[in-house]
Enzyme design. Structure first.
Site, short mmCIF file in Angstrom:
data_model
loop_
_atom_site.label_atom_id
_atom_site.label_comp_id
_atom_site.label_asym_id
_atom_site.label_seq_id
_atom_site.Cartn_x
_atom_site.Cartn_y
_atom_site.Cartn_z
N LYS A 13 39.85 34.66 44.52
CA LYS A 13 41.17 34.05 44.75
C LYS A 13 42.21 35.09 45.18
CE LYS A 13 41.65 32.25 40.61
NZ LYS A 13 40.48 32.84 39.95
N ARG A 91 46.84 26.46 35.64
CA ARG A 91 45.49 26.75 35.18
C ARG A 91 45.05 25.76 34.11
NH1 ARG A 91 44.78 32.51 35.90
NH2 ARG A 91 42.83 33.31 35.09
N ARG A 130 34.03 45.08 39.40
CA ARG A 130 35.36 45.05 40.04
C ARG A 130 36.24 46.18 39.51
NH1 ARG A 130 38.91 39.62 40.09
NH2 ARG A 130 39.03 39.91 37.84
N ARG A 163 39.95 46.56 34.90
CA ARG A 163 40.80 45.73 34.04
C ARG A 163 40.15 45.58 32.67
NH1 ARG A 163 42.27 40.36 37.45
NH2 ARG A 163 41.92 39.48 35.39
N ARG A 174 35.65 34.78 29.15
CA ARG A 174 36.63 34.31 30.14
C ARG A 174 36.08 33.18 30.98
NH1 ARG A 174 37.93 39.02 33.65
NH2 ARG A 174 39.42 37.71 34.72
P1 AMP Z 1 43.77 36.51 36.44
O1 AMP Z 1 44.31 37.77 37.01
O2 AMP Z 1 44.18 35.29 37.19
O3 AMP Z 1 42.28 36.59 36.21
O4 AMP Z 1 44.44 36.35 35.00
C1 AMP Z 1 44.22 37.30 33.99
C2 AMP Z 1 44.58 36.73 32.64
O5 AMP Z 1 45.97 36.38 32.61
C3 AMP Z 1 43.87 35.45 32.25
O6 AMP Z 1 42.58 35.69 31.70
C4 AMP Z 1 44.83 34.88 31.21
O7 AMP Z 1 44.72 35.61 30.00
C5 AMP Z 1 46.17 35.22 31.81
N1 AMP Z 1 46.68 34.15 32.71
C6 AMP Z 1 46.86 34.24 34.07
N2 AMP Z 1 47.36 33.08 34.54
C7 AMP Z 1 47.50 32.25 33.49
C8 AMP Z 1 47.95 30.91 33.35
N3 AMP Z 1 48.36 30.17 34.40
N4 AMP Z 1 47.96 30.37 32.10
C9 AMP Z 1 47.56 31.09 31.04
N5 AMP Z 1 47.11 32.35 31.10
C10 AMP Z 1 47.08 32.94 32.32
#
Ligand code: AMP
Length: 240
Positions: A13, A91, A130, A163, A174
């Protein structure tokens, strides 16, 4: 045009969202980047959300929704457009409904949810390998796109790291959270005729091609509905 990229962690994404944003001249909002930036800055908000991210849990909706909507509005104001590419927000179904109400109030909506389908067995090695730039979030992979040997990002010179939530012990959890909490969103957008499914297990450029095709169809439909608005956007070189 507002498009949402849906898909599990590691489905591409981030890479694809940035490309769509450049292609259509609309801002890119990645909620994960927003949260990581706040953690880096050690703001009050960052301290609040850190505990969730580091455990691979979703940040509660009541904290996430206002922060994401505020950021979305800020980005669109700065660029002077109504459109956006959304990555990672909404989400959950509650987040989607909250966003829908906010957008309905201003006469816009999420035009399409573009779902990147990638099998779980492909996602695990993608996430484990990654590496990301701490400053600009450029993405690398230890096998397919290794970061420079000095550990500095080739785009901005920032530090390239793994990360915390990409560590192998976090990845499975996750993915489970995604399938439990985010998959219901797919049905939500499908019922409203706003979902397009994309094969995300192809080369990056092929996936970009499919996404651009889907987004162009949205832009064309919007142009037919509102020729005046569309031509105004086109004259600025933007599908806003
Ligand atoms: P991402 O970079 O999109 O993989 O997001 C990393 C982490 O941020 C996720 O595993 C969640 O812990 C948190 N996170 C990101 N976006 C959201 C969201 N819309 N709602 C809740 N937690 C989020």
């Amino acid at each position: 045009m507002i498009v949402l990229l849906l898909g599990p962690p590691g489905s591409g994404k981030g890479t694809q969202g940035r490309r769509l944003s450049q292609r259509f001249h609309i801002p890119y909002l990645a909620s994960g980047d927003l949260l990581r930036r706040a953690i880096e800055q050690d703001s009050l908000f960052g301290r609040e959300v850190r505990q969730y991210i580091e455990r691979g849990l979703y940040v509660p909706d009541k904290i996430m929704v206002p922060a994401a909507i505020e950021e979305l509005n800020k980005l669109r104001r700065e660029q002077g457009v109504r459109g956006a590419v959304l990555d990672g927000f909404p989400r959950t179904r509650d987040q989607a409904e909250a966003l829908d109400s906010a957008l309905t109030a201003e006469g816009t909506r999420v035009d399409r949810a573009l779902l990147l389908n990638v099998p779980r067995e492909v996602l695990i090695p993608r996430l484990a390998g990654r590496r990301v730039c701490r400053s600009c979030n450029a993405s690398y992979h230890i096998d397919h796109k290794p970061p420079p040997a000095d550990g500095r990002c080739e785009v901005c010179g920032g530090e390239v790291i793994q990360r915390v939530d990409d560590k192998p012990e976090m990845v499975d959890g996750r993915l489970t959270v995604y399938f439990e909490r985010t998959l219901p969103l797919v049905a939500y957008y499908q019922q409203q005729g706003r979902l397009v499914q994309i094969d995300g297990n192809l080369s990056e450029s092929d996936v970009t091609g499919s996404l651009v095709g889907a987004a162009e169809a949205v832009a064309a439909a919007a142009a037919q509905r509102a020729p005046a608005v569309a031509s105004e956007g086109a004259s600025r070189g933007a599908h806003a």
